[in-house]
Structures are given as structure tokens and as C-alpha cells.
Design an enzyme around this catalytic site. Sequence first.
Site, PDB file in Angstrom:
ATOM      1  N   CYS A 189       0.816  -1.230   0.000  1.00 46.44           N
ATOM      2  CA  CYS A 189       0.000   0.000   0.000  1.00 46.44           C
ATOM      3  C   CYS A 189       0.845   1.273   0.000  1.00 46.44           C
ATOM      4  O   CYS A 189       0.379   2.325  -0.427  1.00 46.44           O
ATOM      5  CB  CYS A 189      -0.930   0.010   1.209  1.00 46.44           C
ATOM      6  SG  CYS A 189      -2.064  -1.376   1.204  1.00 46.44           S
ATOM      7  N   HIS A 226      -3.867   7.150   1.077  1.00 43.29           N
ATOM      8  CA  HIS A 226      -4.074   5.806   0.527  1.00 43.29           C
ATOM      9  C   HIS A 226      -5.464   5.358   0.945  1.00 43.29           C
ATOM     10  O   HIS A 226      -5.865   5.532   2.101  1.00 43.29           O
ATOM     11  CB  HIS A 226      -2.998   4.856   1.068  1.00 43.29           C
ATOM     12  CG  HIS A 226      -3.384   3.421   0.947  1.00 43.29           C
ATOM     13  ND1 HIS A 226      -3.736   2.867  -0.259  1.00 43.29           N
ATOM     14  CD2 HIS A 226      -3.507   2.432   1.875  1.00 43.29           C
ATOM     15  CE1 HIS A 226      -4.055   1.595  -0.062  1.00 43.29           C
ATOM     16  NE2 HIS A 226      -3.928   1.309   1.224  1.00 43.29           N
ATOM     17  N   ASN A 286      -9.941  -0.895  -1.930  1.00 45.11           N
ATOM     18  CA  ASN A 286      -8.520  -0.653  -1.684  1.00 45.11           C
ATOM     19  C   ASN A 286      -7.721  -1.270  -2.845  1.00 45.11           C
ATOM     20  O   ASN A 286      -7.704  -2.491  -3.001  1.00 45.11           O
ATOM     21  CB  ASN A 286      -8.134  -1.302  -0.343  1.00 45.11           C
ATOM     22  CG  ASN A 286      -6.661  -1.125   0.011  1.00 45.11           C
ATOM     23  OD1 ASN A 286      -5.851  -0.753  -0.833  1.00 45.11           O
ATOM     24  ND2 ASN A 286      -6.323  -1.410   1.263  1.00 45.11           N
TER      25      ASN A 286
HETATM   26  O1  UT7 Z   1      -4.315  -0.961   3.026  1.00 42.88           O
HETATM   27  C1  UT7 Z   1      -3.449  -1.427   4.011  1.00 42.88           C
HETATM   28  C2  UT7 Z   1      -3.898  -1.041   5.337  1.00 42.88           C
HETATM   29  N1  UT7 Z   1      -5.154  -1.668   5.666  1.00 42.88           N
HETATM   30  C3  UT7 Z   1      -5.919  -1.124   6.573  1.00 42.88           C
HETATM   31  O2  UT7 Z   1      -5.600  -0.094   7.088  1.00 42.88           O
HETATM   32  C4  UT7 Z   1      -7.167  -1.860   6.985  1.00 42.88           C
HETATM   33  C5  UT7 Z   1      -7.383  -1.743   8.449  1.00 42.88           C
HETATM   34  N2  UT7 Z   1      -8.483  -2.524   8.978  1.00 42.88           N
HETATM   35  C6  UT7 Z   1      -9.787  -2.357   8.614  1.00 42.88           C
HETATM   36  O3  UT7 Z   1     -10.086  -1.583   7.734  1.00 42.88           O
HETATM   37  C7  UT7 Z   1     -10.842  -3.105   9.384  1.00 42.88           C
HETATM   38  O4  UT7 Z   1     -10.242  -3.792  10.466  1.00 42.88           O
HETATM   39  C8  UT7 Z   1     -11.660  -4.114   8.539  1.00 42.88           C
HETATM   40  C9  UT7 Z   1     -12.555  -3.362   7.579  1.00 42.88           C
HETATM   41  C10 UT7 Z   1     -10.735  -5.039   7.786  1.00 42.88           C
HETATM   42  C11 UT7 Z   1     -12.550  -4.970   9.437  1.00 42.88           C
HETATM   43  O5  UT7 Z   1     -13.402  -4.149  10.200  1.00 42.88           O
HETATM   44  P1  UT7 Z   1     -13.506  -4.352  11.785  1.00 42.88           P
HETATM   45  O6  UT7 Z   1     -14.477  -3.367  12.258  1.00 42.88           O
HETATM   46  O7  UT7 Z   1     -12.118  -4.275  12.339  1.00 42.88           O
HETATM   47  O8  UT7 Z   1     -14.129  -5.803  11.891  1.00 42.88           O
HETATM   48  P2  UT7 Z   1     -13.516  -7.121  12.595  1.00 42.88           P
HETATM   49  O9  UT7 Z   1     -12.421  -7.696  11.773  1.00 42.88           O
HETATM   50  O10 UT7 Z   1     -13.248  -6.838  14.028  1.00 42.88           O
HETATM   51  O11 UT7 Z   1     -14.769  -8.080  12.512  1.00 42.88           O
HETATM   52  C12 UT7 Z   1     -15.980  -7.796  13.202  1.00 42.88           C
HETATM   53  C13 UT7 Z   1     -17.006  -8.866  12.852  1.00 42.88           C
HETATM   54  C14 UT7 Z   1     -16.473 -10.290  13.018  1.00 42.88           C
HETATM   55  O12 UT7 Z   1     -17.541 -11.087  13.497  1.00 42.88           O
HETATM   56  P3  UT7 Z   1     -17.677 -11.447  15.060  1.00 42.88           P
HETATM   57  O13 UT7 Z   1     -16.411 -12.168  15.421  1.00 42.88           O
HETATM   58  O14 UT7 Z   1     -17.814 -10.135  15.754  1.00 42.88           O
HETATM   59  O15 UT7 Z   1     -18.912 -12.285  15.116  1.00 42.88           O
HETATM   60  C15 UT7 Z   1     -16.138 -10.730  11.613  1.00 42.88           C
HETATM   61  O16 UT7 Z   1     -16.218 -12.104  11.445  1.00 42.88           O
HETATM   62  O17 UT7 Z   1     -17.368  -8.753  11.467  1.00 42.88           O
HETATM   63  C16 UT7 Z   1     -17.220 -10.034  10.822  1.00 42.88           C
HETATM   64  N3  UT7 Z   1     -16.844  -9.801   9.424  1.00 42.88           N
HETATM   65  C17 UT7 Z   1     -17.752  -9.617   8.447  1.00 42.88           C
HETATM   66  N4  UT7 Z   1     -19.080  -9.610   8.461  1.00 42.88           N
HETATM   67  C18 UT7 Z   1     -19.714  -9.389   7.281  1.00 42.88           C
HETATM   68  C19 UT7 Z   1     -15.595  -9.697   8.882  1.00 42.88           C
HETATM   69  N5  UT7 Z   1     -15.668  -9.454   7.579  1.00 42.88           N
HETATM   70  C20 UT7 Z   1     -17.001  -9.397   7.275  1.00 42.88           C
HETATM   71  C21 UT7 Z   1     -17.716  -9.168   6.089  1.00 42.88           C
HETATM   72  N6  UT7 Z   1     -19.058  -9.167   6.142  1.00 42.88           N
HETATM   73  N7  UT7 Z   1     -17.101  -8.938   4.913  1.00 42.88           N
END
Ligand code: UT7
Length: 336
Positions: free
Chosen positions: A115, A263, A293
Site C-alpha cells: 500500500c 491511501h 482498496n
Molecule cells: O491498506 C493497508 C492497510 N489496511 C488497513 O488499514 C485496513 C485496516 N483494517 C480495517 O479496515 C478493518 O479492520 C476491517 C474493515 C478489515 C474490518 O473491520 P472491523 O471493524 O475491524 O471488523 P472485525 O475484523 O473486528 O470483525 C468484526 C465482525 C467479526 O464477526 P464477530 O467475530 O464479531 O462475530 C467478523 O467475522 O465482522 C465479521 N466480518 C464480516 N461480516 C460481514 C468480517 N468481515 C465481514 C464481512 N461481512 N465482509
Amino acid sequence: MYNSKIIGVGHYVPDNIVTNDDLAKIIDTNDEWIQERTGIKERRWAKEEDKETTFTMGLEAAKRAIKNSGLDKDDIDFIIFATLSPDYYFPGPGVQIQEALDIGTVGALDVRNQCSGFVYAVSVADQFIKTGMYKNILVIGSELQSHGIDKTTRGRNISVIFGDGAGAVVLSREEDLSKGILSTHLHSEGKHALELATEAPGMGTRWVTDIIEENNPDDLSYFPYMNGQFVFKHAVARFSEVIIEGLVKNNLPKEAIDLLIPHQANLRISQFIQKKFGLSDDQVFNNIQKYGNTTAASIPIALSEAWEEGRIKDGDVVVLAAFGSGFTWGSVIIKW
Ligand code: UT7
């Protein structure tokens, strides 16, 4: 000593639009979750039958950037290509661009900083131009993510985020040292390398033949892995730090920023930075809603769109900032 200045921008994205609702048909996800957590509404995924690759998309973006620069392709002295999704394991796509543009035997450098790849690539180009070694450098960021992600519910925290596309710029010698790229700052913290990574195939870990031999359906090492919340926390901190580092270096207050192009990792990250720096909606450019992204391509696509939309004027202070796998991060401060 010289400065370098961006004199041409261009971008290319595949025609095929994949909406959140389209994804919900193949993955256990939904539009609400994706928009709320990331801001993404749709992304481009190249269709298999269109035979688009990181190289072909990068080439198209490069042609557009060269055309906008007003230069001839033969004026290009050097090529820098940033990507995490090259057509071949080696060589990198830089040499494919040299061949396709038919521009003699100019050097071609491939940058692997995910990235942050475009910011790193621009910084390298800037140094070459500053010292007088090269006059006009083509810098490309291009990614074909859609072929390498786990498009099942198992991989949903990654697959809903990443998209395909390419952007390019032409950097050229600028004799007025108050104009062009004023500074670049680059950083890394390798202890977090595996928090956002695709581990295999790697010569030091497991090669393709090992993967085939093991034939393990639960092997996820050749799909990208991301510790989302961990990456998020580091991203917001490092984005802020490296923007401040650039502003301080140039004695610029944060009010001097005319346009911040972060980014496009997550709309929530951009909004956090916007709030932290007290910037208005006009001062921050986001297009993650349309493209997801696109890693190394995200900043040059955004830069190209911002320029097309007339959001960048002569004399503007434009700030580029990136954070990603490595971890690596960086900023570029430009007086347009
Ligand atoms: O480009 C390089 C740098 N990248 C970044 O900066 C990305 C940084 N991180 C993020 O943008 C976020 O962490 C994400 C968008 C990847 C994820 O969002 P989050 O709010 O951190 O969600 P999480 O990973 O903590 O997941 C929360 C819940 C989980 O379910 P439980 O365990 O709470 O039941 C996941 O299984 O959301 C679930 N989940 C989804 N649900 C529906 C994860 N992906 C999905 C999905 N659809 N696509």
C-alpha cells in the site's frame, strides 16, 4: 540540485463493477456491514475473459499519464513500477512497460512496498531527478487483486475490501526549488510483517511445489491475511505522524493543506485523519467508495481523478500519505 514535479497523471480501471450486493451472493456478507466498516460501495474486478493484468492496466494508465504530460514516450528516462500483484513471480512488470512502450533500454525498477508502494516509488523518482541523474520518470502503481484473494466467506474480511486498477504519473525536472515535490518521508516496522501479508509462495518458507505436494485444502498461506483491527490502529497513528513530519519539515501549518490524498484503505481511517487535522470535505480526496482498496494503485488513481475533477490547482499544497503491509508508511508534500 533540482526539484521534481508531477507533470502528467493518468489512471485506468477495469469496466467490470462488483457491488456489495454482488458479493453477498457468493459470500456471507452484506452491503450494510461493508459500507459501515469500510465506506466501500463497489469495486472493479477484472473479468477473466478480458485478460487484464497488472501490466496491461499499468500500461494503459502510463499511456494516459504520458499523454497528459505533453511529453513523448521517448522522453522517459526511467520507469518505476509499484505493485504487490505482478504478472510473474519474476521479472517484475517494469520491464514489460519498457518493452510495450518501446522506449529503448531505459532502466526499469520494481518497488514492493504494497500500500505504500506508490509513495516509496515517487520518493525514489524524486531522488533521481534531484541529483540530475534522470529528467523524466514514469511512476506506475497497478494491482490485480481479484485473482489472488479468497472469495469465500472464509476470506471475507479481505475479499470485500480489495479492488483492481492502475494509476501513473510522469515526474519531471523542475528548476524552481519552491515548486514540485518539497519532501518525502519513508518508514518501516518489520516486526509487524506478518500482520498483513501473503506468506506463500516464498523461497524462504514454502514454495509452490511444497503447496502442491501437501495438497492441504485448509492451507491459507497463499491468500492475503490481515489482522484488521491491529492494522487499523497502527494505520491511524502512522498516517498522522508522517503527515505531521512532512508539514514540520516544510514549516507548513496543517491549515496550508489544500488537498490530502490518503491511501484508500478504509473510509473510516480517512475520516479519522480528516477530523484530527481539522480538514473540510473539500480538503480530503476519497474514492474508496467506487474502487475499494487498490493498494499501490490507490493514490495515483485518486490523484488522477482529483486532477480531472479540477480539485488541484497550480500552487496548491497536496499531501500524499500511505500506510500498509510491512508495516511501511510514508508521505509526500507537493507544491503543485
Ligand atoms: O491498506 C493497508 C492497510 N489496511 C488497513 O488499514 C485496513 C485496516 N483494517 C480495517 O479496515 C478493518 O479492520 C476491517 C474493515 C478489515 C474490518 O473491520 P472491523 O471493524 O475491524 O471488523 P472485525 O475484523 O473486528 O470483525 C468484526 C465482525 C467479526 O464477526 P464477530 O467475530 O464479531 O462475530 C467478523 O467475522 O465482522 C465479521 N466480518 C464480516 N461480516 C460481514 C468480517 N468481515 C465481514 C464481512 N461481512 N465482509
